[in-house]
Write a protein that holds these residues in place. Structure first.
Motif, PDB file in Angstrom:
ATOM      1  N   PRO A 174      50.972  47.544  37.054  1.00  0.00           N
ATOM      2  CA  PRO A 174      50.922  46.979  38.412  1.00  0.00           C
ATOM      3  C   PRO A 174      50.162  45.673  38.552  1.00  0.00           C
ATOM      4  N   LEU A 175      49.006  45.540  37.888  1.00  0.00           N
ATOM      5  CA  LEU A 175      48.222  44.304  37.964  1.00  0.00           C
ATOM      6  C   LEU A 175      47.863  43.861  36.559  1.00  0.00           C
ATOM      7  N   VAL A 176      48.194  42.608  36.244  1.00  0.00           N
ATOM      8  CA  VAL A 176      47.825  42.013  34.957  1.00  0.00           C
ATOM      9  C   VAL A 176      46.868  40.867  35.232  1.00  0.00           C
ATOM     10  N   VAL A 177      45.731  40.884  34.551  1.00  0.00           N
ATOM     11  CA  VAL A 177      44.735  39.820  34.656  1.00  0.00           C
ATOM     12  C   VAL A 177      44.604  39.225  33.263  1.00  0.00           C
ATOM     13  N   ALA A 178      45.210  38.057  33.067  1.00  0.00           N
ATOM     14  CA  ALA A 178      45.229  37.421  31.751  1.00  0.00           C
ATOM     15  C   ALA A 178      44.060  36.459  31.625  1.00  0.00           C
ATOM     16  N   LYS A 179      43.189  36.726  30.662  1.00  0.00           N
ATOM     17  CA  LYS A 179      41.996  35.902  30.439  1.00  0.00           C
ATOM     18  C   LYS A 179      42.365  34.730  29.540  1.00  0.00           C
ATOM     19  N   GLN A 180      41.999  33.515  29.988  1.00  0.00           N
ATOM     20  CA  GLN A 180      42.400  32.318  29.258  1.00  0.00           C
ATOM     21  C   GLN A 180      41.231  31.446  28.823  1.00  0.00           C
ATOM     22  N   GLY A 181      40.039  32.010  28.777  1.00  0.00           N
ATOM     23  CA  GLY A 181      38.894  31.241  28.316  1.00  0.00           C
ATOM     24  C   GLY A 181      38.625  30.032  29.195  1.00  0.00           C
ATOM     25  N   ALA A 182      38.626  28.859  28.583  1.00  0.00           N
ATOM     26  CA  ALA A 182      38.319  27.622  29.312  1.00  0.00           C
ATOM     27  C   ALA A 182      39.370  27.261  30.339  1.00  0.00           C
ATOM     28  N   GLN A 183      40.496  27.956  30.330  1.00  0.00           N
ATOM     29  CA  GLN A 183      41.540  27.723  31.347  1.00  0.00           C
ATOM     30  C   GLN A 183      41.488  28.740  32.480  1.00  0.00           C
ATOM     31  N   GLY A 184      40.474  29.576  32.512  1.00  0.00           N
ATOM     32  CA  GLY A 184      40.318  30.507  33.622  1.00  0.00           C
ATOM     33  C   GLY A 184      41.113  31.784  33.434  1.00  0.00           C
ATOM     34  N   ALA A 185      41.752  32.245  34.500  1.00  0.00           N
ATOM     35  CA  ALA A 185      42.471  33.515  34.447  1.00  0.00           C
ATOM     36  C   ALA A 185      43.709  33.449  35.328  1.00  0.00           C
ATOM     37  N   LEU A 186      44.702  34.255  34.960  1.00  0.00           N
ATOM     38  CA  LEU A 186      45.940  34.389  35.733  1.00  0.00           C
ATOM     39  C   LEU A 186      46.061  35.824  36.210  1.00  0.00           C
ATOM     40  N   LEU A 187      46.495  36.010  37.451  1.00  0.00           N
ATOM     41  CA  LEU A 187      46.770  37.334  37.985  1.00  0.00           C
ATOM     42  C   LEU A 187      48.261  37.439  38.262  1.00  0.00           C
ATOM     43  N   ALA A 188      48.858  38.549  37.868  1.00  0.00           N
ATOM     44  CA  ALA A 188      50.298  38.732  38.069  1.00  0.00           C
ATOM     45  C   ALA A 188      50.590  40.133  38.584  1.00  0.00           C
ATOM     46  N   ARG A 189      51.567  40.198  39.483  1.00  0.00           N
ATOM     47  CA  ARG A 189      52.065  41.458  40.027  1.00  0.00           C
ATOM     48  C   ARG A 189      53.583  41.388  40.138  1.00  0.00           C
ATOM     49  N   SER A 190      54.237  42.506  39.925  1.00  0.00           N
ATOM     50  CA  SER A 190      55.673  42.643  40.204  1.00  0.00           C
ATOM     51  C   SER A 190      56.507  41.529  39.594  1.00  0.00           C
ATOM     52  N   GLY A 191      56.135  41.093  38.387  1.00  0.00           N
ATOM     53  CA  GLY A 191      56.939  40.115  37.683  1.00  0.00           C
ATOM     54  C   GLY A 191      56.669  38.669  38.018  1.00  0.00           C
ATOM     55  N   ALA A 192      55.568  38.372  38.735  1.00  0.00           N
ATOM     56  CA  ALA A 192      55.277  36.982  39.096  1.00  0.00           C
ATOM     57  C   ALA A 192      53.772  36.750  39.129  1.00  0.00           C
ATOM     58  N   VAL A 193      53.357  35.527  38.756  1.00  0.00           N
ATOM     59  CA  VAL A 193      51.950  35.151  38.874  1.00  0.00           C
ATOM     60  C   VAL A 193      51.607  35.010  40.353  1.00  0.00           C
ATOM     61  N   CYS A 194      50.539  35.664  40.777  1.00  0.00           N
ATOM     62  CA  CYS A 194      50.160  35.631  42.190  1.00  0.00           C
ATOM     63  C   CYS A 194      48.870  34.862  42.439  1.00  0.00           C
ATOM     64  N   ALA A 195      48.119  34.525  41.390  1.00  0.00           N
ATOM     65  CA  ALA A 195      46.885  33.755  41.574  1.00  0.00           C
ATOM     66  C   ALA A 195      46.462  33.137  40.253  1.00  0.00           C
ATOM     67  N   ARG A 196      45.827  31.967  40.363  1.00  0.00           N
ATOM     68  CA  ARG A 196      45.227  31.285  39.215  1.00  0.00           C
ATOM     69  C   ARG A 196      43.769  31.024  39.562  1.00  0.00           C
ATOM     70  N   VAL A 197      42.881  31.474  38.714  1.00  0.00           N
ATOM     71  CA  VAL A 197      41.447  31.355  38.969  1.00  0.00           C
ATOM     72  C   VAL A 197      40.849  30.406  37.935  1.00  0.00           C
ATOM     73  N   PRO A 198      40.188  29.336  38.375  1.00  0.00           N
ATOM     74  CA  PRO A 198      39.651  28.363  37.415  1.00  0.00           C
ATOM     75  C   PRO A 198      38.450  28.909  36.657  1.00  0.00           C
ATOM     76  N   ALA A 199      38.251  28.378  35.451  1.00  0.00           N
ATOM     77  CA  ALA A 199      37.081  28.729  34.655  1.00  0.00           C
ATOM     78  C   ALA A 199      35.841  28.052  35.219  1.00  0.00           C
ATOM     79  N   VAL A 200      34.690  28.569  34.830  1.00  0.00           N
ATOM     80  CA  VAL A 200      33.411  27.947  35.155  1.00  0.00           C
ATOM     81  C   VAL A 200      32.984  27.133  33.930  1.00  0.00           C
ATOM     82  N   PRO A 201      32.659  25.845  34.099  1.00  0.00           N
ATOM     83  CA  PRO A 201      32.289  25.018  32.937  1.00  0.00           C
ATOM     84  C   PRO A 201      31.106  25.609  32.173  1.00  0.00           C
ATOM     85  N   ALA A 202      31.181  25.505  30.843  1.00  0.00           N
ATOM     86  CA  ALA A 202      30.108  26.021  29.998  1.00  0.00           C
ATOM     87  C   ALA A 202      30.100  25.269  28.676  1.00  0.00           C
ATOM     88  N   VAL A 203      28.937  25.251  28.036  1.00  0.00           N
ATOM     89  CA  VAL A 203      28.816  24.666  26.707  1.00  0.00           C
ATOM     90  C   VAL A 203      28.717  25.830  25.731  1.00  0.00           C
TER      91      VAL A 203
END
Length: 304
Positions: free
Chosen positions: A224-253
């Motif tokens: 039902p809910l997929v939260v794909a972790k992308q490191g420096a590119q943040g995260a993607l949330l998907a439901r029902s076959g479509a991406v529903c949100a993109r969350v930006p990463a927090v800058p870090a060294v």
């Protein structure tokens, strides 16, 4: 999260002793490479629990299997992080050990040499439905899908959670082990899971797609809910076959990327328990992931 549900987070998964070797530049085969080496508590399941507890709020419990050789040390370390341990002591196998080779270059990339030891010997006899008493969410480490006895354990735990209406999340854990298991078998094994938290590489491997957004969307047809972790590119949330949100990463060294995904998962789950929606929870996860890469080891830094 079930509306109005309050209670603890139960994490089930691996509890490992990490030997972290930080080196600069490529390894020198056949001779010495200078490194800084530390022994620290780790394990994806245990790390998730510690990061969830760090956020505060709900009680966090950890069920894992360890050898008698290191059980007291691990119990102390978990308790110090605010986690309530429920450890099964294995009298035959030692506690699992991972050698973490961390290149101190710009990306602080890491390579693991893994001996699962006792952590991959959880079995159905280690489960009791009473473990769900007072529990609002159950989280499973994907490492539990890589041995037969652990797979039987997972099936039992998911069935019990669904019978009680307890949401279940799972982190696939390892692209390398997933490749050996096979995408089709993995997707069959996670039937009944409510939230899947793959890394970018894991999502792409499970779908055969090269674009992480497409991969997350495809996986959300199974979970039902997929939260794909992308490191420096943040995260993607998907439901029902479509991406529903993109969350930006927090800058870090980055100093050490070990446990960054575990930090995200722990903070994400703790935020859900506190009443956040998935997008807000993913933002909490990104903040924890950024904090994780700026210190050595997979657990949260000590509070000051």
């Amino acid at each position: 999260m079930v509306p109005g549900r309050t209670g603890a987070l139960l994490v089930v998964g691996d509890l490992i002793t990490d030997v972290v070797a930080r080196h600069r530049g490529p390894l020198a085969p056949g001779t010495d490479t200078t490194a800084t080496i530390r022994r620290v508590p780790g394990g994806a399941g245990a790390n998730v629990a510690c990061w969830a507890a760090r956020r505060g709020g709900a009680e966090v419990r950890l069920l894992g299997r360890v050898g008698a050789d290191a059980v007291r040390w691990h119990e102390r370390e978990l308790t110090a992080c605010g986690v309530r341990p429920a450890l099964v002591i294995d009298e035959q196998a030692p506690t699992g050990t991972v050698i973490c080779l961390v290149d101190e270059g710009a990306q602080a990339e890491r390579t693991f040499l893994t001996d699962g030891g006792a952590s991959l010997r959880l079995e159905p006899a280690d489960w009791s439905d009473t473990l769900l008493d007072g529990v609002a969410r159950l989280h499973l480490s994907g490492y539990l899908l890589f041995t037969e006895t652990c797979r039987a354990f997972v099936a039992l735990a998911v069935k019990a959670a669904r019978a009680r209406g307890v949401p279940v999340s799972l982190d696939p854990a390892s692209a390398g082990f997933l490749a050996q298991l096979g995408a089709g078998r993995f997707l069959a094994l996670v039937e009944g899971v409510d939230v899947l938290l793959p890394s970018r590489d894991e999502a792409c491997l499970l779908t055969g797609l090269s674009d992480p957004a497409d991969a997350a969307a495809r996986l959300s047809r199974y979970v039902p809910l997929v939260v794909a972790k992308q490191g420096a590119q943040g995260a993607l949330l998907a439901r029902s076959g479509a991406v529903c949100a993109r969350v930006p990463a927090v800058p870090a060294v980055p100093r050490d990327t070990t446990g960054a995904g575990d930090a995200f998962t722990g903070a994400f789950l703790a935020a859900l328990l506190a009443g956040a929606d998935p997008e807000q929870a993913a933002a909490e996860g990104c903040r924890a992931g950024a904090q994780a890469v700026e210190h050595v080891g997979g657990r949260p830094p000590a509070r000051t």
